[in-house]
Design a protein around this motif. Sequence first.
Motif, PDB file in Angstrom:
ATOM      1  N   ARG A   1       0.835  -1.204   0.000  1.00 54.30           N
ATOM      2  CA  ARG A   1       0.000   0.000   0.000  1.00 54.30           C
ATOM      3  C   ARG A   1       0.874   1.259   0.000  1.00 54.30           C
ATOM      4  O   ARG A   1       0.646   2.202  -0.745  1.00 54.30           O
ATOM      5  N   GLN A   2       1.898   1.266   0.851  1.00 50.41           N
ATOM      6  CA  GLN A   2       2.795   2.420   0.925  1.00 50.41           C
ATOM      7  C   GLN A   2       3.558   2.594  -0.393  1.00 50.41           C
ATOM      8  O   GLN A   2       3.730   3.713  -0.868  1.00 50.41           O
ATOM      9  N   PHE A   3       4.004   1.493  -0.971  1.00 50.02           N
ATOM     10  CA  PHE A   3       4.700   1.564  -2.255  1.00 50.02           C
ATOM     11  C   PHE A   3       3.822   2.220  -3.311  1.00 50.02           C
ATOM     12  O   PHE A   3       4.256   3.125  -4.032  1.00 50.02           O
ATOM     13  N   VAL A   4       2.579   1.784  -3.392  1.00 51.67           N
ATOM     14  CA  VAL A   4       1.662   2.300  -4.409  1.00 51.67           C
ATOM     15  C   VAL A   4       1.286   3.754  -4.148  1.00 51.67           C
ATOM     16  O   VAL A   4       1.300   4.592  -5.047  1.00 51.67           O
ATOM     17  N   GLU A   5       0.951   4.067  -2.918  1.00 51.65           N
ATOM     18  CA  GLU A   5       0.412   5.394  -2.599  1.00 51.65           C
ATOM     19  C   GLU A   5       1.470   6.458  -2.335  1.00 51.65           C
ATOM     20  O   GLU A   5       1.203   7.645  -2.539  1.00 51.65           O
ATOM     21  N   GLU A   6       2.663   6.072  -1.887  1.00 47.07           N
ATOM     22  CA  GLU A   6       3.654   7.068  -1.506  1.00 47.07           C
ATOM     23  C   GLU A   6       4.954   7.020  -2.307  1.00 47.07           C
ATOM     24  O   GLU A   6       5.550   8.052  -2.582  1.00 47.07           O
ATOM     25  N   TRP A   7       5.434   5.824  -2.649  1.00 51.40           N
ATOM     26  CA  TRP A   7       6.759   5.705  -3.240  1.00 51.40           C
ATOM     27  C   TRP A   7       6.759   5.701  -4.763  1.00 51.40           C
ATOM     28  O   TRP A   7       7.806   5.920  -5.368  1.00 51.40           O
ATOM     29  N   THR A   8       5.629   5.416  -5.384  1.00 53.47           N
ATOM     30  CA  THR A   8       5.582   5.366  -6.844  1.00 53.47           C
ATOM     31  C   THR A   8       5.619   6.786  -7.390  1.00 53.47           C
ATOM     32  O   THR A   8       4.797   7.619  -7.028  1.00 53.47           O
ATOM     33  N   VAL A   9       6.574   7.071  -8.248  1.00 54.26           N
ATOM     34  CA  VAL A   9       6.720   8.422  -8.795  1.00 54.26           C
ATOM     35  C   VAL A   9       6.076   8.570 -10.166  1.00 54.26           C
ATOM     36  O   VAL A   9       5.869   9.681 -10.630  1.00 54.26           O
ATOM     37  N   GLY A  10       5.740   7.467 -10.831  1.00 55.46           N
ATOM     38  CA  GLY A  10       5.095   7.575 -12.127  1.00 55.46           C
ATOM     39  C   GLY A  10       4.883   6.224 -12.776  1.00 55.46           C
ATOM     40  O   GLY A  10       5.612   5.284 -12.509  1.00 55.46           O
ATOM     41  N   VAL A  11       3.873   6.162 -13.607  1.00 56.06           N
ATOM     42  CA  VAL A  11       3.576   4.968 -14.398  1.00 56.06           C
ATOM     43  C   VAL A  11       3.294   5.459 -15.809  1.00 56.06           C
ATOM     44  O   VAL A  11       2.547   6.420 -16.005  1.00 56.06           O
ATOM     45  N   GLU A  12       3.902   4.823 -16.773  1.00 54.99           N
ATOM     46  CA  GLU A  12       3.733   5.246 -18.158  1.00 54.99           C
ATOM     47  C   GLU A  12       3.241   4.078 -18.997  1.00 54.99           C
ATOM     48  O   GLU A  12       3.816   2.987 -18.961  1.00 54.99           O
ATOM     49  N   ASP A  13       2.181   4.301 -19.752  1.00 57.19           N
ATOM     50  CA  ASP A  13       1.630   3.288 -20.641  1.00 57.19           C
ATOM     51  C   ASP A  13       2.432   3.290 -21.940  1.00 57.19           C
ATOM     52  O   ASP A  13       2.424   4.272 -22.682  1.00 57.19           O
ATOM     53  N   VAL A  14       3.138   2.207 -22.213  1.00 54.72           N
ATOM     54  CA  VAL A  14       3.960   2.109 -23.417  1.00 54.72           C
ATOM     55  C   VAL A  14       3.353   1.122 -24.424  1.00 54.72           C
ATOM     56  O   VAL A  14       4.049   0.656 -25.325  1.00 54.72           O
ATOM     57  N   SER A  15       2.066   0.857 -24.301  1.00 56.59           N
ATOM     58  CA  SER A  15       1.405  -0.108 -25.192  1.00 56.59           C
ATOM     59  C   SER A  15       1.540   0.266 -26.660  1.00 56.59           C
ATOM     60  O   SER A  15       1.825  -0.590 -27.507  1.00 56.59           O
TER      61      SER A  15
END
Length: 86
Positions: free
Chosen positions: A28-42
Amino acid sequence: MLRRPPAGPRQDVARRAIQLGLRGATLRQFVEEWTVGVEDVSALVAEQREVLRGRGAGQIEIPREEVYWPTAAEAAKPVGIERWGA
C-alpha cells in the motif's frame, strides 16, 4: 530512444535488479507514496512489434532507462536505496 535488440547488451548503466514481492502495508505504501510515475507504453510496443516483423530486431527502438535517485536521504531510507560511491 535507444536502438538495440531487446535482449542486447546495455552500454549506458552497469547495474543489476532484483524482484521482490510486497504485501499488506508495504505494498500500500509503495503504491500510494513511493511510486513516482507509471507510463503506458502499449502503443510503442505495438509499433516496435511491426518494426521487428518488417526490419528485424536491430532496428527496434526502446525507451531510454534512467536510474532514479531520490534527492533527499530521508526519501531513500524507507526503501533501502543507497547511492553507490556516494
